[in-house]
Design an enzyme around this catalytic site. Sequence first.
Site, PDB file in Angstrom:
ATOM      1  N   ARG A  97      -2.693  -3.404  13.864  1.00  0.00           N
ATOM      2  CA  ARG A  97      -4.155  -3.546  13.917  1.00  0.00           C
ATOM      3  C   ARG A  97      -4.477  -4.979  14.304  1.00  0.00           C
ATOM      4  O   ARG A  97      -4.544  -5.874  13.465  1.00  0.00           O
ATOM      5  CB  ARG A  97      -4.784  -3.158  12.578  1.00  0.00           C
ATOM      6  CG  ARG A  97      -4.612  -1.688  12.259  1.00  0.00           C
ATOM      7  CD  ARG A  97      -5.130  -1.309  10.882  1.00  0.00           C
ATOM      8  NE  ARG A  97      -4.957   0.123  10.648  1.00  0.00           N
ATOM      9  CZ  ARG A  97      -3.833   0.669  10.184  1.00  0.00           C
ATOM     10  NH1 ARG A  97      -2.797  -0.106   9.901  1.00  0.00           N
ATOM     11  NH2 ARG A  97      -3.741   1.977  10.000  1.00  0.00           N
ATOM     12  N   HIS A 145      -3.555 -12.254  14.064  1.00  0.00           N
ATOM     13  CA  HIS A 145      -2.216 -11.686  14.195  1.00  0.00           C
ATOM     14  C   HIS A 145      -1.736 -11.768  15.637  1.00  0.00           C
ATOM     15  O   HIS A 145      -2.511 -11.983  16.560  1.00  0.00           O
ATOM     16  CB  HIS A 145      -2.204 -10.223  13.751  1.00  0.00           C
ATOM     17  CG  HIS A 145      -2.987  -9.966  12.507  1.00  0.00           C
ATOM     18  ND1 HIS A 145      -2.691 -10.573  11.320  1.00  0.00           N
ATOM     19  CD2 HIS A 145      -4.071  -9.186  12.269  1.00  0.00           C
ATOM     20  CE1 HIS A 145      -3.555 -10.184  10.402  1.00  0.00           C
ATOM     21  NE2 HIS A 145      -4.409  -9.345  10.956  1.00  0.00           N
ATOM     22  N   GLU A 169       0.810  -1.221   0.000  1.00  0.00           N
ATOM     23  CA  GLU A 169       0.000   0.000   0.000  1.00  0.00           C
ATOM     24  C   GLU A 169       0.841   1.268   0.000  1.00  0.00           C
ATOM     25  O   GLU A 169       0.565   2.200  -0.743  1.00  0.00           O
ATOM     26  CB  GLU A 169      -0.911   0.074   1.249  1.00  0.00           C
ATOM     27  CG  GLU A 169      -1.908  -1.033   1.378  1.00  0.00           C
ATOM     28  CD  GLU A 169      -1.413  -2.090   2.350  1.00  0.00           C
ATOM     29  OE1 GLU A 169      -2.234  -2.668   3.035  1.00  0.00           O
ATOM     30  OE2 GLU A 169      -0.185  -2.316   2.411  1.00  0.00           O
ATOM     31  N   ASP A 174      -1.620  -5.118   3.656  1.00  0.00           N
ATOM     32  CA  ASP A 174      -1.743  -5.448   5.079  1.00  0.00           C
ATOM     33  C   ASP A 174      -2.607  -6.686   5.315  1.00  0.00           C
ATOM     34  O   ASP A 174      -3.554  -6.951   4.568  1.00  0.00           O
ATOM     35  CB  ASP A 174      -2.344  -4.264   5.849  1.00  0.00           C
ATOM     36  CG  ASP A 174      -1.334  -3.152   6.060  1.00  0.00           C
ATOM     37  OD1 ASP A 174      -0.140  -3.379   5.826  1.00  0.00           O
ATOM     38  OD2 ASP A 174      -1.744  -2.048   6.473  1.00  0.00           O
ATOM     39  N   GLU A 201      -9.173  -4.673   5.059  1.00  0.00           N
ATOM     40  CA  GLU A 201      -8.883  -3.614   4.102  1.00  0.00           C
ATOM     41  C   GLU A 201      -7.747  -4.028   3.177  1.00  0.00           C
ATOM     42  O   GLU A 201      -7.798  -3.807   1.957  1.00  0.00           O
ATOM     43  CB  GLU A 201      -8.543  -2.310   4.825  1.00  0.00           C
ATOM     44  CG  GLU A 201      -9.662  -1.760   5.699  1.00  0.00           C
ATOM     45  CD  GLU A 201     -10.952  -1.491   4.934  1.00  0.00           C
ATOM     46  OE1 GLU A 201     -10.880  -0.918   3.824  1.00  0.00           O
ATOM     47  OE2 GLU A 201     -12.029  -1.867   5.444  1.00  0.00           O
ATOM     48  N   TYR A 233       2.590  -5.814  13.270  1.00  0.00           N
ATOM     49  CA  TYR A 233       1.369  -5.214  12.728  1.00  0.00           C
ATOM     50  C   TYR A 233       0.534  -4.598  13.850  1.00  0.00           C
ATOM     51  O   TYR A 233       0.335  -5.207  14.903  1.00  0.00           O
ATOM     52  CB  TYR A 233       0.552  -6.255  11.973  1.00  0.00           C
ATOM     53  CG  TYR A 233      -0.570  -5.667  11.168  1.00  0.00           C
ATOM     54  CD1 TYR A 233      -0.329  -4.630  10.274  1.00  0.00           C
ATOM     55  CD2 TYR A 233      -1.866  -6.132  11.304  1.00  0.00           C
ATOM     56  CE1 TYR A 233      -1.365  -4.068   9.534  1.00  0.00           C
ATOM     57  CE2 TYR A 233      -2.910  -5.581  10.562  1.00  0.00           C
ATOM     58  CZ  TYR A 233      -2.643  -4.545   9.672  1.00  0.00           C
ATOM     59  OH  TYR A 233      -3.672  -3.991   8.953  1.00  0.00           O
ATOM     60  N   ASP A 246      -5.300  -7.744   6.786  1.00  0.00           N
ATOM     61  CA  ASP A 246      -6.607  -7.531   7.405  1.00  0.00           C
ATOM     62  C   ASP A 246      -7.653  -7.350   6.307  1.00  0.00           C
ATOM     63  O   ASP A 246      -7.353  -7.506   5.122  1.00  0.00           O
ATOM     64  CB  ASP A 246      -6.580  -6.330   8.365  1.00  0.00           C
ATOM     65  CG  ASP A 246      -6.154  -5.030   7.681  1.00  0.00           C
ATOM     66  OD1 ASP A 246      -6.128  -4.989   6.431  1.00  0.00           O
ATOM     67  OD2 ASP A 246      -5.858  -4.055   8.381  1.00  0.00           O
TER      68      ASP A 246
END
Length: 549
Positions: free
Chosen positions: A301, A345, A7, A81, A85, A299, A83
């Site tokens: 989140r 995670h 990203e 990432d 998103e 990570y 997740d």
Amino acid sequence: MKLVIVESPAKAKTIGKYLGPDYRVDASKGHIWDLPVKTMGIDFANHYAPDLEPRKPEQTETINRLRREVAQAECVYLATDPDREGEAISYHLQSALGLDPEAKNRIMFNEISQKAVNEAIKNPHYINKGLVAAQQARRVLDRLVGYTVSPVLCKKIHNNLSAGRVQSAALRILVDREKEIQNFKPEEYWNVSAQLEKPATKPQFKAVLAEKDGKKLKLKNKEQTDEALAVLNTNNYVVRNVKRSVSVSRPQPPFTTSTMQQDAVNKLRMSSAVAMSVAQQLYEGFDIPGMGHVALVTYIRTDSVRVSTDAVAAARARIASVYGSKYVPAKPNVYVTKKQAQDAHEAIRPINVELTPDSIKDKVQRNQYLLYKLIYERFLASQAEKATYDAVNVAIDCGNYGLTATGKTLTFDGYLAIYGEAKTKDKDKDDESADNALLPALTEGDVLNLIKLNSEQKFTKPPARYTEASLIKAMEERGIGRPSTYATIMQTLYKREYVGKDAKALVPTNLGIQVTEYLEQYFDEIVDVDFTAEMENRLDAIEDGGEPW
């Protein structure tokens, strides 16, 4: 040439450092596709299919540039990432770039390190369609709420207002608390304590009035207080019993996204938005003099408190070398992730415990240092030995009244040597608690001298207003939104002028109260906390494949 797409340019630079000349790493700069800004962008006749377009005009050039690179690449890896998103970004890239949807071209890593990146390259997998569906459902649901309700608020109240599935539920929590405070009726009560001493023995100490006729006592008015004082002034103070014990305090688990934000607010006085921005820098990596482009933490989140066995072993070794073997428990500390949390995670932790905060203090920005230090010490402390205290509780009789005196002495600091507890609650200066007092040696039957009696009229206080930290905790406990979105929600509440601040306290404005009351009357489900939480549960079910989006 092998192409890796992530990203952000910062993340691309960190990963490129580990992959070498055979790889090119480029960035999509976030989502390449999104719903249109000026229209609803949802096809209601076609199962609510989203009508996606380039998120910004410049994303068209990004897509074209990536297409040219794909044409020259022998293989492509999507490393966004790990997740919802990130999975959606990879899925959209796969579609926009004409990549084989049946190919294993998705790679993920919990940390941006040499070992993690190389391991991910060796083990590509398919895009997770459940994660993509959950993200799409969340995006469409938020659009339906926002684009349906917000125009009504603008028409009925005034322009530039918004409503949101999570935003409006969070605002309602604040408004409900404000009304609770406004409607609060204070009740009178009295505190009574005695300053006592054992004859010819130091120190003096305080005992708090706690019982009458063997039952718990709460003095409600001056008459009851004067009655008690009359007895306490004219009778002997005799030690009824002394109980000694050893108490322990255990370390807290390493950070999740929510607890990291709470401690950053409480301990570092950062806003949740600043904390998340700095944490993103620590995860993606940045230039550190003498070290190059380096990522510092895993990570950011995550709902999980799970930690890899390698990381646990590294923490225990570091504790032993710095603090000594007595600070390392016989067995590693294991923490259980909450039932409703996502456990994909690890917890947030430093990538390398040998890279201490002090070693980079003069090389990074102040907020980067402070947050890294917070994450580092919380993780290290989570694998340290518990703290122990010698505790004593003394019961004292005076006529038909009973008093208590307690003391607690730290005998082994354990994890507190690494990560002390935050003093996050404002302690009442007039609090009559006698906890943690230094007491003389007392035994059953000792007769004590009265030095002084103290009495004070007080009134019960309304519940405290929420702070950013306590609102984040409340939202997590009630299942509203995801911890990774809390900072954005806070920013929206400030931006729309629904909430202001009084020191650390969040205070809903008249506008915020007006909007909430209007939504309660005409769009009750939008501000229903339980409804919002149920939507989160259903999104989780979509992610797990248990429900179609």
